[in-house]
Design an enzyme around this catalytic site. Structure first.
Site, PDB file in Angstrom:
ATOM      1  N   TYR A 194      -5.795-122.897  18.331  1.00  0.00           N
ATOM      2  CA  TYR A 194      -5.068-121.817  19.010  1.00  0.00           C
ATOM      3  C   TYR A 194      -6.102-120.766  19.424  1.00  0.00           C
ATOM      4  CZ  TYR A 194      -5.382-120.097  14.207  1.00  0.00           C
ATOM      5  OH  TYR A 194      -5.853-119.739  12.974  1.00  0.00           O
ATOM      6  N   HIS A 204     -12.270-122.834  16.634  1.00  0.00           N
ATOM      7  CA  HIS A 204     -11.913-121.561  17.248  1.00  0.00           C
ATOM      8  C   HIS A 204     -12.299-121.472  18.717  1.00  0.00           C
ATOM      9  CE1 HIS A 204     -10.826-120.059  13.350  1.00  0.00           C
ATOM     10  NE2 HIS A 204     -10.309-119.016  13.946  1.00  0.00           N
TER      11      HIS A 204
END
Ligand code: C5P
Length: 318
Positions: A246, A293
């Site tokens: 995400y 990330h």
């Protein structure tokens, strides 16, 4: 003058009328140029250029940015993506929770409303170590809105990061106290985060998620805004293109700013010139370099937006 006009033929009147109209039009155009600052970054979707096509293929002007009581129903695909992020099992019912949420927090946006005669400028300040020694502070503070991320401090770093904060994005595990005038842009990655937000402003009973979290925070509950899960998924799909699980909170804020500001200035993203991904306020290496990330991809996307003149990125003192 009266004698002069009386001697004119009727068709001369039309010529004079046309001339006056043209002069007034020119004056108006010139004036509107003055009132809209020339430096305002143009991110309109003008067709047929390579730069704007890339932007317009990704930018969705009608995406739901913030949750409110009228738009809180999640579509099946948004719901399944958002629930897939949850790393803590909860029995709480989303619909009931959202109902409680908007009894407590306002139902309105606090940051739309750009004005035709004013270019609304925003600084988004990430937490990268590349800010150290940059002396960007005064430039950052000169923007209308200054948006900070998670626990990024200003005290002791004013010269490089400024001292003004109008918006701060965080989630429970990165929460901190806010002053009365700062907008909280709350990023809920799980149902428990929404429970925590309610608890933090009422009962203060939630002190643990997957780690210890503050039971409460100082802040103005009338300035709380909650990112819509649809917006979070949109950023993941359109902007980070499924890289990482995400988007980072910093990257969410950059795209959020693109939607609500006329001109976006981005500071403090990416590695230092030595390739280190640490914060400006500590030397701990952050996880943004790795794929989970997608910091690298996010950085490339911000660079692409800079190249396309959709925002301005400042790379630090290097
Ligand atoms: O580490 P933290 O998540 O608090 O940092 C805030 C944001 O700043 C991140 O979400 C990331 O987008 C950005 N950041 C970065 N490079 C770093 C540190 C942070 O781009 N070295």
């Amino acid at each position: 003058m009266a004698i002069f006009f009386s001697k004119l033929k009727p068709h001369h009147h039309y010529v004079i009328l046309l001339l006056s109209f043209t002069i007034i039009l020119c004056l108006y155009i010139d004036n509107s140029r003055v009132s809209k600052p020339a430096a305002c970054v143009n991110r309109t979707c003008a067709p047929d250029t390579e730069r704007t096509n890339w932007f317009c293929a990704r930018f969705a002007p009608t995406v739901q940015l913030l949750l409110n009581s009228r738009n809180s129903r999640l579509s099946a695909d948004v719901s399944s993506w958002w629930r897939g992020l949850q790393n803590v099992n909860r029995v709480a019912n989303y619909t009931t929770l959202v109902k409680n949420l908007f009894q407590l927090f306002p139902n309105q946006e606090h940051c739309s409303g750009s004005h035709p005669n004013h270019c609304r400028t925003c600084a988004v300040v990430g937490n990268s170590g590349n800010l150290l020694g940059s002396r960007y502070g005064p430039l950052i503070d000169s923007k209308d809105c200054v948006m900070r991320i998670n626990k990024g401090p200003t005290e002791g770093f004013e010269e490089d990061v400024g001292s003004k904060t109008t918006h701060r994005i965080f989630y429970p595990e990165s929460a901190m106290d806010l002053d009365n005038s700062t907008h909280l842009v709350f990023s809920a990655f799980k149902i428990l985060d929404i429970e925590w937000l309610i608890s933090a402003f009422t009962t203060k009973h939630i002190t643990k998620t997957y780690t210890d979290v503050p039971s409460t925070i100082n802040g103005n509950k009338d300035k709380v805004m909650i990112l819509h899960p649809e917006f979070m998924k949109y950023v993941h799909v359109n902007w980070t293109e499924y890289h990482g699980s995400y988007p980072s909170t910093g990257f969410l804020m950059v795209i959020f700013a693109l939607h609500i500001c006329d001109e976006v200035h981005v500071f403090g993203f990416g590695a230092t010139k030595d390739g280190n991904w640490h914060h400006y306020f500590d030397k701990t290496l952050t996880p943004y370099a790795n794929e989970s990330h997608a910091g690298d991809f996010e950085y490339k996307t911000i660079s692409r937006l800079h190249w396309g003149k959709n925002l301005l990125m400042y790379k630090g003192w290097t």
